[in-house]
Design an enzyme around this catalytic site. Structure first.
Site, PDB file in Angstrom:
ATOM      1  N   ASP A  41      -6.535  -6.897  -3.368  1.00 39.52           N
ATOM      2  CA  ASP A  41      -5.726  -6.395  -2.289  1.00 39.52           C
ATOM      3  C   ASP A  41      -5.878  -7.845  -0.861  1.00 39.52           C
ATOM      4  O   ASP A  41      -7.345  -8.182  -0.509  1.00 39.52           O
ATOM      5  CB  ASP A  41      -6.563  -5.626  -0.574  1.00 39.52           C
ATOM      6  CG  ASP A  41      -5.872  -5.345   0.181  1.00 39.52           C
ATOM      7  OD1 ASP A  41      -5.019  -5.279   0.631  1.00 39.52           O
ATOM      8  OD2 ASP A  41      -6.848  -5.508   1.046  1.00 39.52           O
ATOM      9  N   THR A  74       0.321  -7.922   1.972  1.00 38.07           N
ATOM     10  CA  THR A  74      -0.733  -8.880   2.113  1.00 38.07           C
ATOM     11  C   THR A  74      -1.021  -9.794   1.811  1.00 38.07           C
ATOM     12  O   THR A  74      -0.466 -11.431   1.883  1.00 38.07           O
ATOM     13  CB  THR A  74      -1.919  -8.121   2.743  1.00 38.07           C
ATOM     14  OG1 THR A  74      -2.294  -7.925   0.957  1.00 38.07           O
ATOM     15  CG2 THR A  74      -2.027  -7.401   3.467  1.00 38.07           C
ATOM     16  N   THR A  75      -0.636 -10.405  -0.089  1.00 38.64           N
ATOM     17  CA  THR A  75      -0.303 -10.602  -1.149  1.00 38.64           C
ATOM     18  C   THR A  75       1.313 -11.413  -0.722  1.00 38.64           C
ATOM     19  O   THR A  75       0.907 -13.075  -0.677  1.00 38.64           O
ATOM     20  CB  THR A  75      -0.510 -10.847  -2.207  1.00 38.64           C
ATOM     21  OG1 THR A  75      -1.668  -9.508  -2.073  1.00 38.64           O
ATOM     22  CG2 THR A  75      -0.873 -11.438  -3.662  1.00 38.64           C
ATOM     23  N   ASP A 367      -3.877   1.373   2.056  1.00 39.27           N
ATOM     24  CA  ASP A 367      -2.712   0.876   2.231  1.00 39.27           C
ATOM     25  C   ASP A 367      -1.022   1.949   2.200  1.00 39.27           C
ATOM     26  O   ASP A 367       0.148   1.608   3.091  1.00 39.27           O
ATOM     27  CB  ASP A 367      -2.543  -0.194   0.874  1.00 39.27           C
ATOM     28  CG  ASP A 367      -3.035  -1.219   1.251  1.00 39.27           C
ATOM     29  OD1 ASP A 367      -3.535  -1.587   2.117  1.00 39.27           O
ATOM     30  OD2 ASP A 367      -3.410  -2.571   0.543  1.00 39.27           O
TER      31      ASP A 367
END
Length: 505
Positions: A41, A74-75, A367
């Site tokens: 994550d 997020t990445t 998520d």
């Protein structure tokens, strides 16, 4: 240039975790416990690393915001910002002024956003189709996480939990409990609320039509607190008197609690033997040490308030539920509240081989729940698998070909940065990214309504609709806007200045 280097390095760090075949990182803490976290994550990784480059901190911040706002991507957002900076660095070396690059990026971002909005579709009016969209989004989100093996099962869990909220979007009502033992597939969704605590000795184990008082109050004055108290007495009898007075005080407190007409008492703090006995005699179930997270949620779910004084029973809002009973999960006994006041409340019980797996499973599920919550609020959906990026890049390049001056160079760079995302997904799966991205580019060039994206399993370009790879429009839009703004902020910097420490006295 120092600011570019740091930011690009951070982007490269999380780049290998992007996509369904991304790798995980082991984070080892340097504190006493030397705890180990295994995760892919992006936000968790960046939150945990020590960064002393100020520009890199900007990227860490945008991943945090992405996590708080929409929960997923997020990445992607960090990789995208990193690619924009990498392209900007080449342009700065060609003597293009940073402000020109920023102006180009801004125009390109507006153009890309328009394309993304026109490519989104919405099935909210059709319940069946919308549920299928949600399932597909959940599966896409989970496919890059540890739960990918059982993504059907967990996608259903997540969608059922979100559907129970009836659009309120209150994730507090979904409680996640982690229990080691069993396999991930044995995880299940339970209606109502499960509290991971024990019922006191000799008290009823099952209560119907419960009236519940949720409290945060000390119930541990059976004996004098010798530590920190200084009492001067001339005989042991006096000590006994003080103890008796403490006990009387405690008895009065317990009576005033029972006078609320309750049959279940949940306390945030410990309950000692004397009050526990008194509750047992009165036939009241007492649950001690229900931790903060648990008790805040419990009060919300049962429709009560957390109380700490018991003088005015008429003003206290009691919680209620139809049934409280003890249940067994694996080896552990837990307390199950069913028929709670907040009808949408539910508990997801995760099972797994070790705590590391459970922690990562919880992050993945969280998520998915966040993305589904956003999709219920804004029902627009886009295809996934690099489809939006290829489409946006094509539109931005067309705009660049009509734009005079050096701004066009910045727009072309923006399009290359967009294409870097599907390329990274291919690289992480060990595929030939250059060929697949070129094929996608050709497919979208030949047919403007093409649905082609990266099919990681077969290692080629595939139809996203047939494969069921969908993403939430909100997530993609947030990636685009946050990534552009972050790179812009770093581009504006021309100097890093270390401030002098504050002068002391």
């Amino acid at each position: 240039m120092a600011s570019f280097v740091g930011a690009v390095a951070v982007a490269d760090l999380v780049k290998s975790t992007l996509g369904p075949k991304g790798m995980d990182k082991i984070l080892q803490s340097m504190s006493r416990g030397q705890e180990v976290t295994i995760t892919n994550d992006g936000a968790t990784i960046l939150k945990s690393i020590y960064v002393d480059n100020p520009a890199a901190k900007v990227l860490v911040d945008i991943s945090k915001v992405q996590d708080d706002e929409v929960g997923d991507g997020t990445t992607s957002v960090v990789v995208f910002a990193g690619e924009l900076l990498r392209e900007a660095e080449l342009l700065v070396n060609q003597k293009v002024h940073p402000m020109t690059i920023i102006a180009g990026y801004r125009d390109a971002c507006d153009c890309a956003r328009g394309v993304l909005e026109s490519g989104a579709f919405n099935n909210q009016s059709d319940v069946e189709a919308f549920r299928q969209d949600l399932l597909n989004i959940a599966k896409t989100t989970l496919s890059s996480k540890i739960l990918t093996v059982d993504k059907e099962h967990f996608a259903n869990l997540a969608v059922d939990a979100i559907m129970r909220l009836k659009g309120s979007g209150n994730l507090e009502a979904i409680h996640i409990i982690k229990k080691t033992g069993g396999t991930l597939h044995e995880s299940f969704l339970d209606e109502g609320f499960i509290l991971d605590k024990k019922i006191g000795v000799g008290q009823p184990k099952r209560i119907e039509n419960a009236r519940i008082l949720v409290a945060n109050t000390p119930m541990d004055t059976d004996k004098i607190k010798i530590y920190g108290a200084r009492v001067r007495v001339d005989s042991m009898a006096k000590v006994a008197e003080i103890e008796a007075a403490e006990k009387d005080k405690m008895r009065a407190k317990v009576r005033s609690i029972i006078d609320h007409g309750i049959n279940c008492f949940v306390n945030r703090q410990l309950i000692y033997n004397l009050p526990e006995e008194m509750f047992a005699d009165a036939g009241v179930m007492a649950i001690e040490h229900a931790d903060f997270d648990g008790i805040e949620r419990l009060a919300l779910v049962l429709g009560g308030e957390i109380v700490s004084t018991f003088d005015n029973p008429s003003e206290v809002k009691l919680g209620s539920c139809k049934l409280i009973e003890e249940i067994m999960i694996g080896e552990d006994r837990l307390i199950h509240f069913s028929g709670v006041a907040l009808g949408e409340a539910c508990t997801i019980v995760l099972r797994g081989a070790s705590t590391h797996i459970l922690d990562e499973a919880e992050r993945s599920l969280h998520d998915a729940l966040c993305v589904l919550k956003e999709t219920v609020a804004d029902a627009r959906v886009v295809y996934g698998g690099g489809w939006p990026e290829i489409r946006m890049a094509k539109a931005v390049e067309e705009l660049a070909s009509r734009t005079p001056g050096k701004k066009a160079l910045a727009m072309e760079a923006f399009a290359r940065a967009l294409r870097a995302l599907p390329a990274t997904i291919c690289d992480n799966a060990g595929l030939d990214s250059a060929e697949i991205v070129a094929n996608l580019k050709a497919a979208h060039g030949a047919d403007s309504s093409s649905r082609m994206g990266v099919d990681v399993v077969r290692g080629e370009a595939g139809d996203m609709k047939e494969l069921g790879i969908f993403e939430s429009f909100r997530v993609r839009q947030q990636v685009l806007l946050s990534g552009t703004e972050a790179s812009e902020i770093i581009l504006r910097v021309d100097d890093l200045i270390k401030c002098a420490p504050r002068q002391r006295g």
